[in-house]
Motif scaffolding. Structure first.
Motif, PDB file in Angstrom:
ATOM      1  N   GLU A  80       0.833  -1.202   0.000  1.00 19.54           N
ATOM      2  CA  GLU A  80       0.000   0.000   0.000  1.00 19.54           C
ATOM      3  C   GLU A  80       0.864   1.247   0.000  1.00 19.54           C
ATOM      4  N   VAL A  81       0.393   2.256  -0.710  1.00 21.22           N
ATOM      5  CA  VAL A  81       1.066   3.552  -0.725  1.00 21.22           C
ATOM      6  C   VAL A  81       0.028   4.620  -0.413  1.00 21.22           C
ATOM      7  N   PRO A  82       0.460   5.750   0.153  1.00 13.39           N
ATOM      8  CA  PRO A  82      -0.495   6.796   0.551  1.00 13.39           C
ATOM      9  C   PRO A  82      -1.331   7.323  -0.615  1.00 13.39           C
ATOM     10  N   SER A  83      -0.721   7.459  -1.784  1.00 17.86           N
ATOM     11  CA  SER A  83      -1.410   8.089  -2.913  1.00 17.86           C
ATOM     12  C   SER A  83      -2.247   7.110  -3.737  1.00 17.86           C
ATOM     13  N   ALA A  84      -2.222   5.827  -3.398  1.00 18.16           N
ATOM     14  CA  ALA A  84      -3.000   4.827  -4.141  1.00 18.16           C
ATOM     15  C   ALA A  84      -3.323   3.678  -3.201  1.00 18.16           C
ATOM     16  N   SER A  85      -4.301   2.890  -3.564  1.00 23.06           N
ATOM     17  CA  SER A  85      -4.689   1.795  -2.673  1.00 23.06           C
ATOM     18  C   SER A  85      -3.575   0.751  -2.561  1.00 23.06           C
ATOM     19  N   THR A  86      -3.175   0.195  -3.680  1.00 18.96           N
ATOM     20  CA  THR A  86      -2.050  -0.750  -3.690  1.00 18.96           C
ATOM     21  C   THR A  86      -1.232  -0.519  -4.947  1.00 18.96           C
ATOM     22  N   VAL A  87       0.020  -0.894  -4.868  1.00 20.13           N
ATOM     23  CA  VAL A  87       0.890  -0.822  -6.038  1.00 20.13           C
ATOM     24  C   VAL A  87       1.705  -2.104  -6.079  1.00 20.13           C
ATOM     25  N   GLU A  88       1.980  -2.577  -7.287  1.00 18.38           N
ATOM     26  CA  GLU A  88       2.722  -3.838  -7.432  1.00 18.38           C
ATOM     27  C   GLU A  88       4.145  -3.573  -7.877  1.00 18.38           C
ATOM     28  N   PHE A  89       5.076  -4.251  -7.199  1.00 16.51           N
ATOM     29  CA  PHE A  89       6.486  -4.220  -7.581  1.00 16.51           C
ATOM     30  C   PHE A  89       6.855  -5.601  -8.101  1.00 16.51           C
ATOM     31  N   SER A  90       7.564  -5.632  -9.203  1.00 15.93           N
ATOM     32  CA  SER A  90       7.994  -6.890  -9.795  1.00 15.93           C
ATOM     33  C   SER A  90       9.487  -7.075  -9.563  1.00 15.93           C
ATOM     34  N   MET A  91       9.837  -8.218  -8.985  1.00 17.06           N
ATOM     35  CA  MET A  91      11.244  -8.543  -8.741  1.00 17.06           C
ATOM     36  C   MET A  91      11.669  -9.607  -9.753  1.00 17.06           C
ATOM     37  N   ILE A 110      18.897  -9.352  -8.722  1.00 20.81           N
ATOM     38  CA  ILE A 110      17.513  -8.907  -8.538  1.00 20.81           C
ATOM     39  C   ILE A 110      17.350  -7.516  -9.138  1.00 20.81           C
ATOM     40  N   THR A 111      16.312  -7.341  -9.942  1.00 18.19           N
ATOM     41  CA  THR A 111      15.951  -6.019 -10.445  1.00 18.19           C
ATOM     42  C   THR A 111      14.489  -5.765 -10.099  1.00 18.19           C
ATOM     43  N   VAL A 112      14.244  -4.708  -9.328  1.00 17.37           N
ATOM     44  CA  VAL A 112      12.888  -4.349  -8.913  1.00 17.37           C
ATOM     45  C   VAL A 112      12.359  -3.274  -9.854  1.00 17.37           C
ATOM     46  N   ARG A 113      11.121  -3.484 -10.337  1.00 15.98           N
ATOM     47  CA  ARG A 113      10.518  -2.524 -11.260  1.00 15.98           C
ATOM     48  C   ARG A 113       9.082  -2.217 -10.835  1.00 15.98           C
ATOM     49  N   SER A 114       8.632  -1.031 -11.216  1.00 22.46           N
ATOM     50  CA  SER A 114       7.230  -0.646 -11.048  1.00 22.46           C
ATOM     51  C   SER A 114       6.944   0.475 -12.027  1.00 22.46           C
ATOM     52  N   SER A 115       5.734   0.482 -12.554  1.00 18.11           N
ATOM     53  CA  SER A 115       5.351   1.526 -13.498  1.00 18.11           C
ATOM     54  C   SER A 115       5.302   2.901 -12.841  1.00 18.11           C
ATOM     55  N   LEU A 139       7.558   4.011 -10.670  1.00 21.07           N
ATOM     56  CA  LEU A 139       8.907   4.481 -10.350  1.00 21.07           C
ATOM     57  C   LEU A 139       9.519   5.218 -11.543  1.00 21.07           C
ATOM     58  N   SER A 140      10.149   6.351 -11.257  1.00 18.14           N
ATOM     59  CA  SER A 140      10.933   7.011 -12.309  1.00 18.14           C
ATOM     60  C   SER A 140      12.237   6.221 -12.463  1.00 18.14           C
ATOM     61  N   ARG A 141      12.974   6.521 -13.506  1.00 19.32           N
ATOM     62  CA  ARG A 141      14.239   5.825 -13.756  1.00 19.32           C
ATOM     63  C   ARG A 141      15.212   5.998 -12.584  1.00 19.32           C
ATOM     64  N   SER A 142      15.329   7.230 -12.098  1.00 19.59           N
ATOM     65  CA  SER A 142      16.250   7.501 -10.985  1.00 19.59           C
ATOM     66  C   SER A 142      15.791   6.812  -9.711  1.00 19.59           C
ATOM     67  N   GLN A 143      14.486   6.807  -9.453  1.00 21.82           N
ATOM     68  CA  GLN A 143      13.963   6.137  -8.262  1.00 21.82           C
ATOM     69  C   GLN A 143      14.221   4.636  -8.320  1.00 21.82           C
ATOM     70  N   GLN A 144      14.049   4.064  -9.500  1.00 16.75           N
ATOM     71  CA  GLN A 144      14.285   2.625  -9.654  1.00 16.75           C
ATOM     72  C   GLN A 144      15.749   2.279  -9.418  1.00 16.75           C
ATOM     73  N   ILE A 145      16.661   3.098  -9.959  1.00 10.44           N
ATOM     74  CA  ILE A 145      18.087   2.860  -9.776  1.00 10.44           C
ATOM     75  C   ILE A 145      18.457   2.930  -8.293  1.00 10.44           C
ATOM     76  N   LEU A 146      17.936   3.937  -7.601  1.00 10.47           N
ATOM     77  CA  LEU A 146      18.248   4.100  -6.187  1.00 10.47           C
ATOM     78  C   LEU A 146      17.679   2.941  -5.362  1.00 10.47           C
ATOM     79  N   LEU A 147      16.458   2.532  -5.675  1.00  9.70           N
ATOM     80  CA  LEU A 147      15.835   1.412  -4.969  1.00  9.70           C
ATOM     81  C   LEU A 147      16.674   0.140  -5.119  1.00  9.70           C
ATOM     82  N   ASN A 148      17.063  -0.166  -6.334  1.00  6.43           N
ATOM     83  CA  ASN A 148      17.850  -1.381  -6.556  1.00  6.43           C
ATOM     84  C   ASN A 148      19.231  -1.314  -5.917  1.00  6.43           C
TER      85      ASN A 148
END
Length: 333
Positions: free
Chosen positions: A104-115, A130-135, A137-146
């Motif tokens: 769950e995220v504050p701005s939406a009910s649920t969001v899915e992350f794919s590993m 492992i590469t984590v992705r979500s629609s 996430l911006s490119r920079s956010q995805q890089i930082l998360l991983n």
């Protein structure tokens, strides 16, 4: 007649003690090599057993395909065969699978992350890929998360199975990266691209034989579609080399191995990390400009045996002469 005798060649005799000592040293070296090979085999099988146990656990905890899905069943079958048969060769592909995490995220009910996950042959001695992705996430956010996930695993799970812990970390922390303001983060969009490590891969594939015209056409067409270069030598044995982006090489191998073969395997694999992974960097690593079929003076009753001497010289010209011994067990000339 004295006790000091010479051989017919006139050379002085070799004392029996020296011969025995040399034999013992040779046997000792052979024993050490055999023991080292045995130890490596045991370590590899132990790692494979751990991987299978962890995959079984994931499958039991997440029984639905939308939660957990193995994307390469043949790789899993190879891994199980390797564990169950002492004489089996090392698997030719890493087991790859998807873990989907909903949070769950504050701005939406649920969001899915794919590993997207892959287990290297020596896992858990080395970390999983492992590469984590979500629609969302911006490119920079995805890089930082991983990057943060990898740091967490390195600090806490060196040498231990960690897929469940990685999933829990993503479930607990990934949502925070969606709204993370990276304006003060020192990584610009250009830097973000540079920080991503692209893998350049070269696969050396061995087949018992390659005769079928449709298979030969598939090899050429799929390589072109996936922007891979290399060559294919049909006949008996068959040799295929493809090089390019790692993901493209693995897609090529995934397609090829699903065809019907008497025997096919990856004889050797080369992986090179490319910082940034621009087109120029990729081109610099290539040893072949395109993928083409190479025939070297076919001979034999069916015209299906190639001149391996010409193959060796072709590989030598491309700077790949050492591959010849890996394929055929002898040095080329």
């Amino acid at each position: 007649m004295t006790d000091s005798r010479r051989s017919q060649s006139g050379a002085p005799p070799v004392p029996a003690e020296a011969t025995a000592a040399a034999r013992r040293r040779s046997e000792s070296r052979t024993g050490r090599r055999v023991a080292a090979a045995g130890t490596t085999k045991m370590a590899n099988q132990e790692a494979a057993e751990i991987q299978i146990s962890e995959l079984d656990l994931l499958s039991s905890m997440f029984p639905y395909e939308e939660e957990f899905a193995i994307t390469d069943q043949l790789a899993l079958a190879e891994l199980k065969h390797y564990v169950e048969n002492e004489s089996a060769e090392m698997p030719s592909s890493k087991v790859q699978f998807i873990l989907n995490v909903k949070t769950e995220v504050p701005s939406a009910s649920t969001v899915e992350f794919s590993m997207a996950c892959a287990l290297p042959f020596k896992y858990p001695t080395i970390l999983p890929e492992i590469t984590v992705r979500s629609s969302l996430l911006s490119r920079s956010q995805q890089i930082l998360l991983n990057s943060d996930l990898k740091t967490y695993l390195m600090q806490n799970f060196s040498g231990e199975p960690c897929m469940l812990s990685a999933r829990e970390w993503v479930k607990d922390h990934a949502a925070a990266y969606i709204d993370k303001d990276l304006s003060s983060f020192s990584m610009t969009s250009s830097d973000a691209t540079q920080s991503e490590v692209t893998m350049f891969t070269r696969l050396w594939i061995y087949s018992h034989h390659i005769y079928n015209k449709q298979k030969r056409k598939n090899i050429i067409d799929w390589a072109k579609e996936l922007s891979l270069s290399g060559f294919c030598m049909p006949g008996k044995p068959g040799v295929v080399c493809v090089e390019g982006l790692q993901s493209s090489c693995e897609e090529f191998w995934s397609r090829i191995r699903r065809l019907t073969w008497k025997r096919i395997l990856i004889r050797h694999r080369e992986d090179v990390s490319l910082e940034g992974g621009g087109h120029a960097e990729i081109q610099k690593q290539r040893k072949f400009s395109t993928l083409e079929e190479k025939c070297f003076d076919a001979h034999g009753a069916r015209g299906n045996h190639m001149d391996l001497g010409q193959l060796y010289h072709f590989l030598e010209e491309k700077g790949c002469a050492d591959i010849f011994q890996m394929y055929f067990g002898v040095e080329g000339h």
